[in-house]
Design an enzyme around this catalytic site. Structure first.
Site, PDB file in Angstrom:
ATOM      1  N   GLY A  83     -26.700   6.429  -7.283  1.00  0.00           N
ATOM      2  CA  GLY A  83     -25.783   5.301  -7.464  1.00  0.00           C
ATOM      3  C   GLY A  83     -25.033   5.367  -8.785  1.00  0.00           C
ATOM      4  CB  VAL A  95     -26.901   2.082 -12.745  1.00  0.00           C
ATOM      5  CG1 VAL A  95     -27.882   2.052 -13.911  1.00  0.00           C
ATOM      6  CG2 VAL A  95     -25.947   0.890 -12.849  1.00  0.00           C
ATOM      7  NE  ARG A 116     -26.018   6.093   2.147  1.00  0.00           N
ATOM      8  CZ  ARG A 116     -26.532   4.891   1.904  1.00  0.00           C
ATOM      9  NH1 ARG A 116     -27.491   4.417   2.691  1.00  0.00           N
ATOM     10  NH2 ARG A 116     -26.111   4.159   0.894  1.00  0.00           N
ATOM     11  CB  SER A 117     -29.067  10.189  -1.105  1.00  0.00           C
ATOM     12  OG  SER A 117     -27.961   9.321  -1.024  1.00  0.00           O
ATOM     13  NE  ARG A 133     -31.465  -8.405 -14.316  1.00  0.00           N
ATOM     14  CZ  ARG A 133     -30.277  -8.120 -13.807  1.00  0.00           C
ATOM     15  NH1 ARG A 133     -29.500  -9.097 -13.337  1.00  0.00           N
ATOM     16  NH2 ARG A 133     -29.872  -6.857 -13.760  1.00  0.00           N
ATOM     17  CB  CYS A 175     -24.341  -4.995 -17.149  1.00  0.00           C
ATOM     18  SG  CYS A 175     -23.346  -5.753 -15.848  1.00  0.00           S
ATOM     19  CB  SER A 225     -17.970   0.222 -13.537  1.00  0.00           C
ATOM     20  OG  SER A 225     -18.029  -0.286 -14.851  1.00  0.00           O
ATOM     21  N   GLY A 226     -19.034  -2.978 -12.978  1.00  0.00           N
ATOM     22  CA  GLY A 226     -20.154  -3.888 -12.818  1.00  0.00           C
ATOM     23  C   GLY A 226     -20.441  -4.191 -11.357  1.00  0.00           C
ATOM     24  NE  ARG A 251     -16.197  -8.246 -11.674  1.00  0.00           N
ATOM     25  CZ  ARG A 251     -17.462  -7.861 -11.770  1.00  0.00           C
ATOM     26  NH1 ARG A 251     -17.817  -6.927 -12.631  1.00  0.00           N
ATOM     27  NH2 ARG A 251     -18.390  -8.433 -11.015  1.00  0.00           N
ATOM     28  CG  HIS A 299     -19.294  -5.963 -18.726  1.00  0.00           C
ATOM     29  ND1 HIS A 299     -18.429  -5.422 -17.808  1.00  0.00           N
ATOM     30  CD2 HIS A 299     -20.426  -6.288 -18.025  1.00  0.00           C
ATOM     31  CE1 HIS A 299     -18.999  -5.426 -16.617  1.00  0.00           C
ATOM     32  NE2 HIS A 299     -20.209  -5.948 -16.720  1.00  0.00           N
TER      33      HIS A 299
END
Length: 357
Positions: A22, A24, A49-50, A109, A139, A169-170, A257, A264
């Site tokens: 992915g 990150v 699949r990867s 979290r 992030c 990209s977040g 955004r 960021h």
């Protein structure tokens, strides 16, 4: 409290990177190749699949294995860079196999039995992990909290008001792909003369965003929560309180955004327990681990995403005392949301765990 890892056959702990293919995860592999080599085996795990793909880690090609319970056999620390629903299912299973999980999703979290750790701010919190899981902050929170933690340690934070300017990209690969598609659609188009012209130009190509993000700002990130707040805004609020150990801290957040690929930015209004001075604040920021003070507006020097992308620290500029409040500071902070904002902080937590912290 879970263990700190069983040394593998090499005498060094085994690390698993879950979600290695992915957005990150890709940055994580770069970071692991750049940091001190404390790991024995590094096992790459992703969706079926990867499986079978080969990725470069520490100068070697490593084959990706499918995400199964058996993938965690013999793993000491597992870094999870996966969606919430995947982490919710698989992180407890990895912990049950004896791995300490460092999870980058939002699944754990705010769990009171899961520490939320930023090594520059609260490294001690990593020691108590009754579920065998340590959480990595959002992030957006990470883009500011290292600088705020340093100021809080000196002045005592009393209130926080922030606005974010979040890179696409977040939202992962889909966010970056959407911005690039939209930019190609609007290239050479006459825009900015009437309502709806940008929406018509991009058509249905809005991807993970509710409005076009190219040549635009979108005052929304996340999903809807009570009273009109977004999930991202509530995360920044709750996470800042938990990391700083201030459960009643007043926090107001607006997430926006912007058409930036990576890094960021946030404006920060921070009120403290007593009077503050800019000189002392600058001294603190200039010497704080993980912070770069870049603040000379007369020379046009202040952090922007173009300066910060690809770097590790939190960059801070525009340090001012509030005009009408001698207890408050105004800051502009900027950080790479894929490095310190995600992968780097996770790697630092894993290193703390491996060191027995």
């Amino acid at each position: 409290m879970s263990g700190t890892g069983r040394p593998g056959r090499s005498g060094r702990p085994t690390l698993a990177v879950v979600g290695a293919t992915g957005a990150v995860g890709t940055v994580m592999l770069q970071i692991l190749s750049q940091r001190a080599d404390i790991w024995g085996e590094i096992r790459l795990v992703a969706s079926p699949r990867s499986a079978g793909r080969k990725l470069a880690v520490r100068g070697e090609e490593v084959e990706v294995v499918a995400l199964t319970e058996e993938a965690f056999e013999g793993v000491d620390v597992a870094l999870f860079d996966v969606p919430d629903e995947v982490a919710e299912r698989w992180a407890p299973l990895a912990a049950a196999r004896g791995a300490v999980v460092v999870d980058n999703s939002g699944a754990f979290r705010m769990d009171p039995d899961v520490p939320l750790v930023v090594p520059e701010v609260n490294p001690h919190a990593v020691r108590m992990r009754p579920r065998g899981i340590v959480a990595n902050p959002n992030c957006t929170t990470l883009s500011m909290i290292v600088a705020l933690g340093a100021l809080h340690a000196e002045f005592g934070l009393r209130e926080l008001v922030v606005s974010s300017y979040q890179a696409v990209s977040g939202a992962g690969h889909a966010g970056v792909r959407t911005l690039r598609e939209q930019l190609s659609l609007v290239a050479g188009t006459e825009l900015g003369t009437g309502p709806g012209d940008l929406r018509r130009a991009v058509g249905d190509s809005t991807g993970p965003f509710p409005e076009p993000v190219a040549l635009n700002v979108v005052p929304w990130a996340g999903s809807l929560r009570e009273d009109g707040w977004s999930s991202e805004e509530m995360e920044v609020r709750g996470e800042s309180r938990k990391i700083l150990g201030l459960p009643a801290l007043p926090v107001a957040v607006t997430c926006v955004r912007v058409p930036v690929v990576t890094a960021h930015s946030l404006t920060v209004h921070a009120r403290f327990e007593g009077e503050v001075t800019v000189d002392r604040a600058r001294e603190i920021l200039a010497t704080a681990p993980g912070v770069v003070l870049f603040d000379n507006p007369a020379a046009g020097e202040f952090p922007t995403p173009a300066d910060v992308v690809g770097t590790d620290p939190t960059w801070v500029g525009r340090v001012r005392r509030a005009l009408d409040d001698p207890t408050a500071l105004e800051l502009f902070v900027c950080g790479d949301n894929l490095r310190k904002g995600a992968a780097l902080n996770s790697a630092q937590i894993a290193e703390l765990v491996a060191a027995g912290s």
